[in-house]
Motif scaffolding. Structure first.
Motif, PDB file in Angstrom:
ATOM      1  N   LEU A   8      15.628  55.401 -75.744  1.00 57.19           N
ATOM      2  CA  LEU A   8      15.629  55.007 -77.145  1.00 57.19           C
ATOM      3  C   LEU A   8      15.113  56.159 -77.999  1.00 57.19           C
ATOM      4  O   LEU A   8      15.644  56.460 -79.050  1.00 57.19           O
ATOM      5  CB  LEU A   8      14.766  53.760 -77.322  1.00 57.19           C
ATOM      6  CG  LEU A   8      14.846  53.019 -78.623  1.00 57.19           C
ATOM      7  CD1 LEU A   8      16.258  52.536 -78.874  1.00 57.19           C
ATOM      8  CD2 LEU A   8      13.897  51.847 -78.605  1.00 57.19           C
ATOM      9  N   VAL A  14      14.965  52.336 -72.091  1.00 53.81           N
ATOM     10  CA  VAL A  14      15.486  50.966 -72.114  1.00 53.81           C
ATOM     11  C   VAL A  14      16.323  50.740 -70.858  1.00 53.81           C
ATOM     12  O   VAL A  14      17.191  51.550 -70.536  1.00 53.81           O
ATOM     13  CB  VAL A  14      16.354  50.715 -73.366  1.00 53.81           C
ATOM     14  CG1 VAL A  14      16.923  49.306 -73.348  1.00 53.81           C
ATOM     15  CG2 VAL A  14      15.541  50.948 -74.630  1.00 53.81           C
ATOM     16  N   GLU A  16      18.732  47.805 -69.207  1.00 56.93           N
ATOM     17  CA  GLU A  16      19.416  46.549 -69.524  1.00 56.93           C
ATOM     18  C   GLU A  16      19.630  45.727 -68.261  1.00 56.93           C
ATOM     19  O   GLU A  16      20.149  46.219 -67.274  1.00 56.93           O
ATOM     20  CB  GLU A  16      20.752  46.842 -70.210  1.00 56.93           C
ATOM     21  CG  GLU A  16      20.574  47.421 -71.584  1.00 56.93           C
ATOM     22  CD  GLU A  16      21.870  47.480 -72.358  1.00 56.93           C
ATOM     23  OE1 GLU A  16      22.932  47.126 -71.809  1.00 56.93           O
ATOM     24  OE2 GLU A  16      21.805  47.884 -73.530  1.00 56.93           O
ATOM     25  N   ILE A  46      11.325  49.426 -71.689  1.00 56.97           N
ATOM     26  CA  ILE A  46      11.732  48.166 -72.303  1.00 56.97           C
ATOM     27  C   ILE A  46      12.853  47.584 -71.446  1.00 56.97           C
ATOM     28  O   ILE A  46      13.885  48.229 -71.259  1.00 56.97           O
ATOM     29  CB  ILE A  46      12.221  48.374 -73.749  1.00 56.97           C
ATOM     30  CG1 ILE A  46      11.095  48.953 -74.602  1.00 56.97           C
ATOM     31  CG2 ILE A  46      12.736  47.074 -74.331  1.00 56.97           C
ATOM     32  CD1 ILE A  46      11.520  49.383 -75.990  1.00 56.97           C
ATOM     33  N   HIS A  48      15.662  45.049 -71.301  1.00 54.93           N
ATOM     34  CA  HIS A  48      16.472  44.267 -72.233  1.00 54.93           C
ATOM     35  C   HIS A  48      17.231  43.218 -71.435  1.00 54.93           C
ATOM     36  O   HIS A  48      18.212  43.519 -70.765  1.00 54.93           O
ATOM     37  CB  HIS A  48      17.434  45.200 -72.963  1.00 54.93           C
ATOM     38  CG  HIS A  48      18.082  44.552 -74.136  1.00 54.93           C
ATOM     39  ND1 HIS A  48      18.804  45.255 -75.047  1.00 54.93           N
ATOM     40  CD2 HIS A  48      18.132  43.275 -74.564  1.00 54.93           C
ATOM     41  CE1 HIS A  48      19.263  44.445 -75.975  1.00 54.93           C
ATOM     42  NE2 HIS A  48      18.862  43.241 -75.692  1.00 54.93           N
ATOM     43  N   VAL A  79      12.782  42.515 -73.979  1.00 56.40           N
ATOM     44  CA  VAL A  79      13.589  42.004 -75.080  1.00 56.40           C
ATOM     45  C   VAL A  79      14.399  40.833 -74.539  1.00 56.40           C
ATOM     46  O   VAL A  79      15.149  40.982 -73.579  1.00 56.40           O
ATOM     47  CB  VAL A  79      14.551  43.081 -75.642  1.00 56.40           C
ATOM     48  CG1 VAL A  79      15.458  42.483 -76.694  1.00 56.40           C
ATOM     49  CG2 VAL A  79      13.789  44.243 -76.196  1.00 56.40           C
ATOM     50  N   THR A 103      14.106  41.350 -80.449  1.00 53.98           N
ATOM     51  CA  THR A 103      14.962  42.494 -80.771  1.00 53.98           C
ATOM     52  C   THR A 103      14.389  43.765 -80.160  1.00 53.98           C
ATOM     53  O   THR A 103      13.203  43.827 -79.810  1.00 53.98           O
ATOM     54  CB  THR A 103      15.064  42.695 -82.295  1.00 53.98           C
ATOM     55  OG1 THR A 103      13.761  42.987 -82.805  1.00 53.98           O
ATOM     56  CG2 THR A 103      15.645  41.471 -82.985  1.00 53.98           C
ATOM     57  N   LEU A 104      15.229  44.758 -80.066  1.00 58.83           N
ATOM     58  CA  LEU A 104      14.816  46.055 -79.531  1.00 58.83           C
ATOM     59  C   LEU A 104      13.765  46.732 -80.410  1.00 58.83           C
ATOM     60  O   LEU A 104      12.764  47.231 -79.878  1.00 58.83           O
ATOM     61  CB  LEU A 104      16.049  46.942 -79.341  1.00 58.83           C
ATOM     62  CG  LEU A 104      15.942  48.065 -78.345  1.00 58.83           C
ATOM     63  CD1 LEU A 104      15.493  47.587 -76.991  1.00 58.83           C
ATOM     64  CD2 LEU A 104      17.276  48.768 -78.227  1.00 58.83           C
ATOM     65  N   GLU A 108       9.962  47.730 -79.270  1.00 54.86           N
ATOM     66  CA  GLU A 108       9.482  49.102 -79.449  1.00 54.86           C
ATOM     67  C   GLU A 108       8.125  49.100 -80.150  1.00 54.86           C
ATOM     68  O   GLU A 108       7.202  49.802 -79.741  1.00 54.86           O
ATOM     69  CB  GLU A 108      10.497  49.901 -80.260  1.00 54.86           C
ATOM     70  CG  GLU A 108      10.091  51.329 -80.502  1.00 54.86           C
ATOM     71  CD  GLU A 108      11.070  52.057 -81.392  1.00 54.86           C
ATOM     72  OE1 GLU A 108      10.877  53.266 -81.575  1.00 54.86           O
ATOM     73  OE2 GLU A 108      12.019  51.433 -81.918  1.00 54.86           O
TER      74      GLU A 108
END
Length: 158
Positions: A8, A14, A16, A46, A48, A79, A103-104, A108
């Motif tokens: 990011l 990130v 997924e 993160i 997701h 997320v 949300t991303l 963050e």
């Protein structure tokens, strides 16, 4: 197993998670996320979650990944874009533990606030903590008009 991952920015990676975690793919997903955990690069990962279905195996996987990331000094945020996934995380009591956001950008900002504790601060004795002054502490005992439930209350009486 291949998980989509991207940076990011310089401090956030990130990963997924686009499929439901079950018995067949749990170890492969955990191995892949653990492989992506940096040892000295970004300060936050993160995850997701793109699927609305979070199984108990997915919750266990996220907690194990969180523990491994903290061992490496990397914070973890999650997320959960689907309302169902956020409800499952909330019902399990993991919103604060996994720093869940919808949300991303929210994840963050949550990952920026706190870094994992160092080993020295974790090994401190509970008695070493600084206590708040007496004036700042919450008063002891029940408060409010309904605090003593053993006595009957009548209208207009205090």
């Amino acid at each position: 197993m291949f998980l989509l991952s991207y940076h990011l920015d310089a401090a956030h990676l990130v990963v997924e998670l686009g499929e439901t975690v079950d018995l067949d793919n749990e170890t492969a997903i955990e191995r892949e996320i653990t492989r992506l955990l940096p040892c000295c690069g970004p300060h936050a990962v993160i995850v997701h979650v793109r699927t609305p279905l979070l199984t108990p195996r997915a919750l266990g996987l996220l907690l194990r990944v969180r523990d491994r990331s903290w061992e490496r000094g990397v914070s973890l945020a999650v997320v959960a874009g689907h309302e169902t996934a956020r409800q499952v995380l909330g019902a399990a009591g993991l919103n604060r533990v996994l720093r869940v956001a919808s949300t991303l950008p929210g994840a963050e900002s949550r990952s920026r606030g706190c870094r994992p504790e160092t080993e020295a601060s974790r090994s401190r004795n509970p008695g070493d903590r600084q206590r708040a002054p007496l004036s700042a502490r919450a008063p002891r005992g029940p408060l409010g008009p309904y605090s003593d439930a053993s006595r009957p209350r009548f209208p207009g009486e205090r």
